[in-house]
Write a protein that holds these residues in place. Structure first.
Motif, PDB file in Angstrom:
ATOM      1  N   LYS A  22       8.812  28.873  20.211  1.00 30.77           N
ATOM      2  CA  LYS A  22      10.534  29.085  20.017  1.00 30.77           C
ATOM      3  C   LYS A  22      10.504  27.759  20.426  1.00 30.77           C
ATOM      4  O   LYS A  22      10.649  26.929  19.741  1.00 30.77           O
ATOM      5  N   LYS A  26      11.673  25.069  17.993  1.00 27.43           N
ATOM      6  CA  LYS A  26      13.200  24.488  18.473  1.00 27.43           C
ATOM      7  C   LYS A  26      13.249  22.788  18.247  1.00 27.43           C
ATOM      8  O   LYS A  26      14.429  22.661  17.618  1.00 27.43           O
ATOM      9  N   VAL A  57      14.120  32.789  16.150  1.00 25.19           N
ATOM     10  CA  VAL A  57      14.101  31.275  16.023  1.00 25.19           C
ATOM     11  C   VAL A  57      15.888  31.086  15.956  1.00 25.19           C
ATOM     12  O   VAL A  57      16.566  30.989  16.143  1.00 25.19           O
ATOM     13  N   LEU A  61      20.243  30.387  17.622  1.00 27.70           N
ATOM     14  CA  LEU A  61      20.377  29.609  16.629  1.00 27.70           C
ATOM     15  C   LEU A  61      21.573  28.978  16.125  1.00 27.70           C
ATOM     16  O   LEU A  61      22.968  28.849  15.900  1.00 27.70           O
TER      17      LEU A  61
END
Length: 274
Positions: A22, A26, A57, A61
């Motif tokens: 992850k 990112k 993810v 986000l």
């Protein structure tokens, strides 16, 4: 000097491996825009697990999934197509199916001959890169010529036409010797882009543990004993028990794949293959 796979990363716990993946994803989102990043999805266990990680993810986000690319090399298992269609709808994946139709449209079945002179200039140039001097070749998507034209060239054309600056793939260090030298972010040329490899540190057992722990969909062929999925005509199962119940630690994952391709994997990857 041969690069050594970092043992400390291989020895992480599964939750730690997931968090590391992850983190890499990112970072990719920080380095590239949503339209510049594309996920290579084959419908296999590894790339579907990677796609699930991207989904998680993106939930964290608050953003949509990046677009995904599926390469139709001309001889795909129906079971893979079914899995891709199921997951695409379930996860709302923006999917592009990529195919080198200039090659595949000239045959009716695997094994049919294709005249080099009948192909586009781009495909003829790509064949020259291979040092192939014959006037014709049989259509076989996992042969040296076929793999390059149907997978690498198709992929490169898609990236060029769509402005892809980062391609995320689901290769793993333990999967194939030619992939042990890879890094999480790896620059490429022709076309210029970056390969993002967020699950390098996963092992085969980790993939299956993640799939079962988080109920990730997977292709039904794995139930039948297949462990690694390539084209329909060059992939066999090496057992009759489900993939995750086999001796993953002491037998070769890709033993059921076409071994001619396995032996030239380094050459294929130098030409841009995943």
């Amino acid at each position: 000097m041969e690069k050594q796979v970092p043992e400390r990363l291989i020895n992480l716990t599964l939750p730690e491996k997931i968090e590391l993946s992850k983190k890499i994803m990112k970072e990719a989102f920080e380095r590239f825009t949503h339209n510049e990043l594309c996920v290579a999805w084959t419908g296999g266990k590894d790339s579907t697990t990677m796609l699930w990680l991207y989904l998680e993810v993106c939930k964290e986000l608050g953003q949509p999934l990046p677009k995904a690319m599926f390469i139709d090399e001309g001889h795909v298992f129906e079971e893979i197509l079914a899995l891709v269609d199921q997951v695409k709808n379930k996860w709302n994946v923006e999917l592009s199916v990529v195919k080198n139709s200039d090659v595949s449209d000239k045959v009716q079945k695997v094994g049919d001959l294709i005249r080099v002179a009948d192909l586009t200039e781009r495909n003829r140039q790509e064949i020259q890169k291979l040092g192939f001097a014959e006037k014709a070749f049989p259509f076989e998507p996992e042969s040296y010529v076929g793999n390059h034209l149907m997978k690498t060239v198709a992929m490169n054309l898609f990236m060029e036409e769509n402005g892809v600056k980062a391609l995320s793939t689901a290769i793993r260090w333990d999967e194939q010797e030619a992939r042990m030298r890879e890094d999480y972010f790896s620059p490429r040329t022709a076309p210029e882009h970056t390969r993002v490899h967020p699950i390098l540190h996963f092992e085969e057992r980790d993939i299956w543990d993640t799939i079962h722990e988080y109920h990730i969909p997977f292709c039904s062929l794995y139930f039948q004993g297949y462990r690694s999925l390539g084209t329909k005509g060059s992939t066999i199962k090496t057992s009759d028990i489900p993939a995750w119940e086999q001796d993953l630690e002491n037998t070769r994952e890709r033993a059921g794949r076409g071994q001619d391709k396995e032996e030239i994997m380094s050459q294929l990857r130098s030409l841009g293959y995943m």
